[in-house]
Design an enzyme around this catalytic site. Structure first.
Site, PDB file in Angstrom:
ATOM      1  N   CYS A 113       0.806  -1.220   0.000  1.00  0.00           N
ATOM      2  CA  CYS A 113       0.000   0.000   0.000  1.00  0.00           C
ATOM      3  C   CYS A 113       0.844   1.277   0.000  1.00  0.00           C
ATOM      4  O   CYS A 113       0.350   2.352  -0.328  1.00  0.00           O
ATOM      5  CB  CYS A 113      -0.939   0.005   1.200  1.00  0.00           C
ATOM      6  SG  CYS A 113      -2.011  -1.445   1.281  1.00  0.00           S
ATOM      7  N   HIS A 249      -3.063   6.924   3.016  1.00  0.00           N
ATOM      8  CA  HIS A 249      -3.527   5.696   2.374  1.00  0.00           C
ATOM      9  C   HIS A 249      -4.913   5.341   2.908  1.00  0.00           C
ATOM     10  O   HIS A 249      -5.168   5.416   4.111  1.00  0.00           O
ATOM     11  CB  HIS A 249      -2.535   4.566   2.667  1.00  0.00           C
ATOM     12  CG  HIS A 249      -3.085   3.205   2.422  1.00  0.00           C
ATOM     13  ND1 HIS A 249      -3.698   2.858   1.234  1.00  0.00           N
ATOM     14  CD2 HIS A 249      -3.131   2.096   3.215  1.00  0.00           C
ATOM     15  CE1 HIS A 249      -4.096   1.596   1.307  1.00  0.00           C
ATOM     16  NE2 HIS A 249      -3.764   1.114   2.489  1.00  0.00           N
ATOM     17  N   ASN A 280     -10.340  -0.228  -0.050  1.00  0.00           N
ATOM     18  CA  ASN A 280      -8.882  -0.133   0.072  1.00  0.00           C
ATOM     19  C   ASN A 280      -8.267  -0.673  -1.214  1.00  0.00           C
ATOM     20  O   ASN A 280      -8.289  -1.873  -1.477  1.00  0.00           O
ATOM     21  CB  ASN A 280      -8.420  -0.938   1.282  1.00  0.00           C
ATOM     22  CG  ASN A 280      -6.911  -0.949   1.457  1.00  0.00           C
ATOM     23  OD1 ASN A 280      -6.149  -0.628   0.556  1.00  0.00           O
ATOM     24  ND2 ASN A 280      -6.461  -1.342   2.639  1.00  0.00           N
TER      25      ASN A 280
END
Length: 324
Positions: A113, A249, A280
């Site tokens: 990520c 993020h 996500n």
């Protein structure tokens, strides 16, 4: 060599299939309220069969190139952050470079990520050092391919999409120095459950799935990333009052909100919340979130934004950028 580097254009591809919580809850014995309370997610986007990582990355790249006002042939560096390009070699970046008309250096990075922020840092340094003039950085994921839809801890979290940025030369340093690192002592908190070799040689071959130990990740992210955020601001020579946009993020809305409080952001600072409707998307989440904020006016050209990301490993990276 260039005095500095800047973001010149942002492009995205949002996966076409909208998946509301109602499609998830029965398989994991849950409710819409439980998912919203735990993660903030109302719906997520999953790719259809045509939306491969290559397809999504190329679409995002072309929009970023158009917004930057350059030609693809001018790009001499292509960096793709992904964990869902299933070919170990060759890199996806070489295919995308060819698709947009570049013959420059091209390679993939795997920082989960945090990959997009890592890519931006590498592009900045290449441009400032004179190695490159224009760089294309892409975060792209099809996490639905490696999501276990029966896993109550992860089935509702992950999603698909791509986000791209053109990084180019600037007379001022519009991409600040990176603060990055890793905490390998927590390597197993977010991980691929199965090894590829074990799977392909098993009696029931399949695709590996992601697993996550949610509560320790939450605690680690809020505590560690708050310190990283402060260090990034200090290294950039600014403080929280100088920010206009906060771009963490999009891991979990609870983490986003906790980080915003821990960094002591002024109320006027706009905080990304793309996870609510897009889930996500790992390496794609920050450019997707910035693109959405530019579209709805919460971010505008010239704003100061703090980008910060963390992911499996645990790896992390952060920098202050000027919004293109």
């Amino acid at each position: 060599m260039s005095a500095g580097a800047k973001l010149m254009g942002i492009g995205v591809h949002r996966a076409s299939r909208v998946v509301p919580n109602s499609e998830i809850v029965d398989r994991i014995n849950s409710t819409d309220e439980w998912i919203r309370t735990r993660s903030g997610i109302v719906e997520r986007r999953w790719a259809n069969d045509e939306e491969t990582v290559e397809f999504m990355a190329t679409n995002a790249a072309r929009e970023a190139i158009a917004k930057a006002g350059i030609d693809g042939s001018q790009i001499d560096l292509v960096i793709i952050a992904t964990v869902t390009h299933f070919l170990q070699t060759p890199s996806l970046a070489t295919k995308i470079a060819h698709a947009v008309g570049s013959t420059g250096a091209a390679f993939d990075i795997s920082a989960a990520c945090a990959g997009f922020c890592h890519g931006i840092a590498l592009a900045r340094d290449a441009i400032k050092g004179g190695t490159s003039t224009y760089a294309l950085v892409i975060g792209v994921e099809r996490l639905s391919d490696i999501t276990d839809t029966d896993d109550r801890g992860t089935a509702f979290i992950f999603a698909d999409g791509a986000g791209a940025a053109i990084v180019g030369p600037s007379e001022t340093d519009d991409i600040g120095p990176v603060v990055w690192g890793s905490d390998g002592g927590n390597y197993d908190l977010i991980r691929q459950k199965e090894d590829w070799m074990e799977l392909v040689t098993s009696d029931s071959p399949g695709i590996p799935h992601l697993v996550m130990d949610g509560n320790p990740v939450f605690r680690w992210a809020v505590f560690t990333m708050a310190k990283v955020a402060q260090e990034t601001l200090q290294k950039s020579g600014i403080n929280a009052d100088d920010l206009d946009v906060f771009l963490p993020h999009q891991a979990n809305l609870r983490i986003v909100d906790a980080l915003a409080r821990a960094v002591h952001l002024p109320e006027r600072v706009q905080v990304a919340d793309d996870i609510i409707h897009n889930g996500n998307t790992s390496a794609a989440s920050i450019p997707l979130a910035l693109h959405a904020m530019l579209a709805d006016g919460r971010a505008k050209s010239g704003d100061k934004a703090l980008m910060i990301a963390f992911g499996a490993g645990l790896s992390y990276a952060a920098q202050v950028v000027t919004v293109p």
